[in-house]
Design an enzyme around this catalytic site. Structure first.
Site, mmCIF file in Angstrom:
data_model
loop_
_atom_site.group_PDB
_atom_site.id
_atom_site.type_symbol
_atom_site.label_atom_id
_atom_site.label_comp_id
_atom_site.label_asym_id
_atom_site.label_seq_id
_atom_site.Cartn_x
_atom_site.Cartn_y
_atom_site.Cartn_z
ATOM 1 N N GLY A 21 20.151 11.855 -40.074
ATOM 2 C CA GLY A 21 19.371 12.107 -38.857
ATOM 3 C C GLY A 21 18.951 13.814 -38.793
ATOM 4 N N GLY A 22 18.491 14.288 -37.380
ATOM 5 C CA GLY A 22 18.099 15.461 -37.348
ATOM 6 C C GLY A 22 19.289 16.445 -37.139
ATOM 7 N N MET A 23 20.402 15.794 -36.861
ATOM 8 C CA MET A 23 21.692 16.771 -36.845
ATOM 9 C C MET A 23 22.550 16.664 -38.162
ATOM 10 S SD MET A 23 21.601 18.196 -33.944
ATOM 11 C CE MET A 23 23.192 18.512 -33.172
ATOM 12 N N GLY A 24 22.724 15.729 -38.925
ATOM 13 C CA GLY A 24 23.363 15.629 -40.212
ATOM 14 C C GLY A 24 23.442 14.398 -40.695
ATOM 15 N N VAL A 26 25.639 10.900 -41.884
ATOM 16 C CA VAL A 26 26.881 9.973 -41.716
ATOM 17 C C VAL A 26 27.277 9.051 -42.808
ATOM 18 C CG1 VAL A 26 27.801 8.134 -40.229
ATOM 19 C CG2 VAL A 26 25.853 9.538 -39.307
ATOM 20 N N LYS A 41 30.490 12.394 -39.653
ATOM 21 C CA LYS A 41 29.210 12.979 -39.554
ATOM 22 C C LYS A 41 29.327 14.197 -39.738
ATOM 23 C CE LYS A 41 25.425 13.199 -36.414
ATOM 24 N NZ LYS A 41 24.787 12.944 -35.262
ATOM 25 N N ASP A 135 20.001 10.387 -25.831
ATOM 26 C CA ASP A 135 19.460 9.795 -27.004
ATOM 27 C C ASP A 135 19.781 8.597 -27.082
ATOM 28 O OD1 ASP A 135 17.333 9.993 -29.031
ATOM 29 O OD2 ASP A 135 19.083 10.700 -30.472
#
Length: 453
Positions: A21-24, A26, A41, A135
């Protein structure tokens, strides 16, 4: 370089990437110390390298680790290894709600309410720790093999006393599931999560997203201009009652808590009737609802034999002919010199303009953080809606009405309003007419409490 076999913290051996995703990313991994499968993550370098990121993210992880609920993914560990910041969580053996919808299409109303109730239970446990998820969406709700729900991915969650994990001013969240207040750049609250869960329920029932567009910005903006797409199916009235309140445009009109939503969803699924919200009603919620100026989501419910057709609509018409305030003192105001003064505090979380045109603001409780408060109002000067908002204060009629002297005279205590700056914003009344609000703007950022007497 991440890949199968990489060991983080000399303990967690990565096996398979299961999401990104946008943060990292998994990864499914093995905890070699305890001999169990976990989810790791790994944060993207571009995010993790932001100043103070590790400190702030660790604070978030610590808060989330205190949440102990079967509907919330457990947080096991946090660390940094190979110049990578990572979070270790419970591994859920199953699929996401998004995958379930993509695989099977629409979900039956009773099953949808069951899923909503479980997710709302988990959200209440999160909210009890002072955390807003921000979210909630089908991709972040996992389904175990037994069908139970698990909330995951707190990458952009925020505690009440914590700073954002991303750059200041960014609108965080997935465009299709943002609440109206988040689209307007206002702080997300527990009721923002409730709205997002309502949109998730919509997607379960309809088998499609409520808003679509050519780009994320257009998708986010749609809920200020139009309503979710019509489902075109019949639904029990109890289901509509639950969703109508969850999807109220005005946060004050939504379910007051996630636990209240959970109770209503269970009652709707059981056919026992929707319980009334427990606890004191928000102050003046009826007046707030009338004054909400976001593009309204109006639920068109046609009852017939215990069922209803789900369909949203909105009021039509443009602003080519804009009436000023009609004769008489507008509701919520009293005569004040040549204009009006609010009879009770009117505070606003933020003001948004698109291409120079004012967008409807959202009124909030003055005890909550806010930047603007109304100290006076006048009938809308002719042509004011065609003027860029950053030029309004330069207009003679506005300059004459929204004076620093009037602001100081309206201060609740001597000298309290001196640090505030006059501003102006057009706001529409329930009858379709307009007022120009003179606003006290806090130059130092958000403030709390009423500055106006």
């Amino acid at each position: 370089m991440l890949g199968p076999g990489v060991r983080l913290g000399e303990r967690y051996r990565l096996e398979e990437r299961v999401g990104a995703g946008g943060m990292g990313e998994v990864w499914r991994a093995v905890d070699e110390v305890l001999g169990r499968i976990v989810a790791v993550k790994v944060m993207l370098a571009a995010v993790a390298d932001e100043p103070d990121f590790a400190r702030r993210f660790r604070a978030e992880a610590t808060a989330m680790a205190r949440v102990n609920h079967p509907a919330v993914a457990s947080v096991h560990d946090f660390g940094r290894s190979h110049d990578l910041t990572y979070l270790v969580m419970e591994f859920v053996d199953g699929e996401s709600l998004a995958q379930r919808i993509a695989r099977g299409g629409r979900i039956a109303p009773e099953e949808t309410l069951r899923l909503v109730a479980q997710a709302a239970d988990g959200l209440q446990a999160v909210h009890d720790q002072g955390i807003v998820h921000r979210d909630i969406k089908p991709a972040n709700l996992l389904l175990r093999r037994d069908g139970s729900v698990v909330i995951t991915d707190f990458g952009i969650a925020r505690r009440d006393d914590a700073s954002l994990l991303t750059s200041s001013g960014a609108i965080m969240g997935t465009p299709s599931y943002l609440s109206p207040e988040q689209v307007l750049g206002q702080p997300a609250t527990v009721r923002s999560d409730i709205y997002s869960l309502g949109l998730t329920a919509y997607e379960c029932l309809a088998g499609q997203k409520p808003f679509v567009g050519d780009n994320p910005y257009a998708v986010a903006l749609q809920r200020l201009q139009t309503a979710p797409r019509t489902m075109g199916i019949t639904l029990p009235a109890a289901v509509l009652a639950v969703l109508e309140k969850a999807l109220a445009t005005d946060p004050a009109q939504r379910w007051p808590s996630a636990s209240a939503l959970a109770g209503a969803a269970r009652a709707g699924a059981a056919g026992t009737g929707i319980p009334a919200p427990v606890g004191p009603a928000p102050a003046n919620t009826e007046g707030r609802a009338r004054r909400m100026l976001w593009a309204a989501l109006v639920l068109a419910v046609v009852l017939a034999g215990g069922v209803a057709v789900w369909g949203f609509t909105r009021d039509g018409g443009g602003d080519s002919a804009v009436p000023a305030a009609k004769a008489g003192v507008p509701a919520g105001f009293a005569s004040c010199g040549t204009g009006y003064c609010p009879v009770e505090p009117m505070c606003w979380g933020g003001l948004t303009a698109i291409s120079g045109r004012a967008q409807p603001p959202g009124r909030i409780n003055c005890d909550e953080p806010h930047r603007y408060q109304t100290y006076a109002a006048i009938p809308l000067p002719e042509g004011a809606l065609e003027i860029r908002t950053d030029s309004l204060m330069a207009q003679p009629a506005v300059t004459k009405a929204c004076t620093p002297a009037l602001l100081r005279s309206r201060g609740s205590t001597p000298g309290k309003a001196d640090a505030f700056t006059p501003d102006a914003w057009p706001i529409q009344l329930p009858d379709g007419s307009w007022l120009l609000h003179c606003l006290a703007r806090s130059p130092g950022g958000e403030t709390t409490g009423s500055v106006i007497g």
